[in-house]
Scaffold this motif. Structure first.
Motif, PDB file in Angstrom:
ATOM      1  N   GLN A 100      -6.959 -10.700   7.331  1.00 22.53           N
ATOM      2  CA  GLN A 100      -8.066 -10.310   6.461  1.00 22.53           C
ATOM      3  C   GLN A 100      -8.343  -8.831   6.654  1.00 22.53           C
ATOM      4  O   GLN A 100      -8.696  -8.388   7.744  1.00 22.53           O
ATOM      5  N   ALA A 101      -8.152  -8.062   5.580  1.00 24.82           N
ATOM      6  CA  ALA A 101      -8.434  -6.630   5.621  1.00 24.82           C
ATOM      7  C   ALA A 101      -9.914  -6.394   5.358  1.00 24.82           C
ATOM      8  O   ALA A 101     -10.575  -7.178   4.657  1.00 24.82           O
ATOM      9  N   ALA A 102     -10.415  -5.302   5.911  1.00 28.11           N
ATOM     10  CA  ALA A 102     -11.810  -4.925   5.690  1.00 28.11           C
ATOM     11  C   ALA A 102     -11.877  -3.428   5.438  1.00 28.11           C
ATOM     12  O   ALA A 102     -11.129  -2.655   6.041  1.00 28.11           O
TER      13      ALA A 102
ATOM     14  N   LYS B 257     -10.402 -10.548   0.641  1.00 25.35           N
ATOM     15  CA  LYS B 257      -9.796 -11.883   0.583  1.00 25.35           C
ATOM     16  C   LYS B 257      -8.748 -12.055   1.686  1.00 25.35           C
ATOM     17  O   LYS B 257      -8.007 -11.122   2.012  1.00 25.35           O
ATOM     18  N   VAL B 258      -8.688 -13.247   2.249  1.00 22.13           N
ATOM     19  CA  VAL B 258      -7.651 -13.568   3.242  1.00 22.13           C
ATOM     20  C   VAL B 258      -6.293 -13.565   2.559  1.00 22.13           C
ATOM     21  O   VAL B 258      -6.128 -14.101   1.453  1.00 22.13           O
TER      22      VAL B 258
ATOM     23  N   VAL C 298      -6.644  -2.807  -2.781  1.00 21.48           N
ATOM     24  CA  VAL C 298      -6.184  -2.866  -1.391  1.00 21.48           C
ATOM     25  C   VAL C 298      -5.071  -3.905  -1.282  1.00 21.48           C
ATOM     26  O   VAL C 298      -5.279  -5.082  -1.586  1.00 21.48           O
ATOM     27  N   TRP C 299      -3.893  -3.445  -0.849  1.00 16.12           N
ATOM     28  CA  TRP C 299      -2.736  -4.322  -0.662  1.00 16.12           C
ATOM     29  C   TRP C 299      -2.399  -4.401   0.824  1.00 16.12           C
ATOM     30  O   TRP C 299      -2.520  -3.409   1.551  1.00 16.12           O
ATOM     31  N   VAL C 300      -1.957  -5.569   1.267  1.00 19.08           N
ATOM     32  CA  VAL C 300      -1.594  -5.786   2.674  1.00 19.08           C
ATOM     33  C   VAL C 300      -0.149  -6.252   2.737  1.00 19.08           C
ATOM     34  O   VAL C 300       0.260  -7.149   1.987  1.00 19.08           O
ATOM     35  N   ARG C 301       0.626  -5.632   3.619  1.00 18.99           N
ATOM     36  CA  ARG C 301       2.006  -6.074   3.866  1.00 18.99           C
ATOM     37  C   ARG C 301       2.063  -6.763   5.218  1.00 18.99           C
ATOM     38  O   ARG C 301       1.680  -6.171   6.249  1.00 18.99           O
TER      39      ARG C 301
ATOM     40  N   ALA D  11      -5.477  -7.859  -1.465  1.00 19.91           N
ATOM     41  CA  ALA D  11      -6.662  -8.394  -0.789  1.00 19.91           C
ATOM     42  C   ALA D  11      -7.921  -8.236  -1.625  1.00 19.91           C
ATOM     43  O   ALA D  11      -8.923  -8.921  -1.370  1.00 19.91           O
ATOM     44  N   GLY D  12      -7.912  -7.344  -2.612  1.00 20.74           N
ATOM     45  CA  GLY D  12      -9.090  -7.141  -3.437  1.00 20.74           C
ATOM     46  C   GLY D  12      -9.242  -5.696  -3.841  1.00 20.74           C
ATOM     47  O   GLY D  12      -8.325  -4.878  -3.673  1.00 20.74           O
TER      48      GLY D  12
END
Length: 275
Positions: free
Chosen positions: A99-101, A108-109, A84-87, A123-124
């Motif tokens: 923080q993604a769920a 992870k924050v 899981v990647w966050v932009r 994020a993990g």
């Protein structure tokens, strides 16, 4: 949608979809690129920070840590372990951590650094069965969080920042470049910053002039340097050419006449004049 990455996001939609389909066909699990603007939730859709993907990005705009979240449900076609990647956007003047769920499991924050730029952060990883999965983005700090996109991929080294079908190579997210181009002086007006640079250049020029006036030799050296600088800017003088003026016509007037003259000011360049 803006120009910059906003426009690029739409223009590259077909390329990105084709790449995602090809990756899924080869690896058996299709990656998912999700725009947070399409999630459900009360966060504001904004476009005031350039280089976002898609149509906009989402901001919590809450004092302190927002209790609201942005949520969506996606279809996972093949069970597997997904990265899981966050932009999102980060900056020095505001703590913008997110923080993604996934299916209620908080990861992870991310984006708690102080560089002013967009970035993809991992994020993990989560194990997902085939079927529906619920994704959410939570506020994790007291600043104005700016969430842009979520990327799910079954490929361990599939970093979206390095994928030109998702992130143009020149973007700050791809280059890892800090957008603070004013050397931490961006708090003032841009005009003040630029005028300070100009003033410093004038100070240096006056100092150079004063030093050149100390002797005839120093002044002559400065004059020669300036002459060379000007010639470098405007280019070499054109070659001289004979005047070779021609009278092509005459206008008779009361007590005088006007002659129509043509002459070459330089080779192959003719000038017209009245004499």
């Amino acid at each position: 949608m803006t120009t910059s990455l906003g426009a690029i996001g739409r223009a590259a939609a077909f390329t990105c979809s084709a790449w995602l389909w090809l990756a899924g066909a080869m690896l058996g699990a299709e990656p998912l690129l999700l725009q947070v603007e399409d999630f459900l939730g009360p966060w504001n859709r904004q476009t005031n920070i350039d280089e976002y993907l898609g149509e906009s990005f989402c901001v919590s705009n809450a004092r302190g840590v927002a209790s609201t979240v942005m949520e969506t449900t996606v279809e996972i076609e093949q069970a597997g372990r997904y990265c899981v990647w966050v932009r999102a956007f980060s900056s020095a003047n505001s703590r913008r951590a997110l923080q993604a769920a996934v299916n209620g499991e908080r990861l992870k924050v991310t984006h708690d650094q102080t560089e002013r730029r967009w970035s993809w952060q991992r994020a993990g990883s989560v194990d997902l069965p085939a079927g529906k999965a619920k994704l959410a983005v939570h506020d994790a700090a007291d600043g104005f969080e700016c969430a842009d996109a979520i990327y799910l991929t079954a490929v361990e080294d599939d970093n979206p920042a390095k994928n030109p079908a998702i992130e143009p190579k020149w973007s700050s997210a791809a280059l890892g470049m800090n957008l603070n181009l004013l050397d931490d002086q961006g708090g003032g007006l841009l005009n003040d910053y630029l005028m300070a640079i100009v003033h410093q250049q004038y100070v240096e020029r006056r100092r150079e002039l004063e030093e050149s006036l100390r002797s005839p030799e120093a002044l002559a050296a400065r004059q020669e340097r300036l002459r060379c600088d000007y010639l470098a800017m405007i280019g070499p003088w054109p070659p001289k050419t004979p005047l070779a003026a021609e009278v092509t016509g005459t206008i008779e007037c009361d007590g005088y006449r006007i002659e129509k003259v043509v002459y070459p000011s330089r080779p192959s360049h003719r000038v017209t004049a009245h004499l």
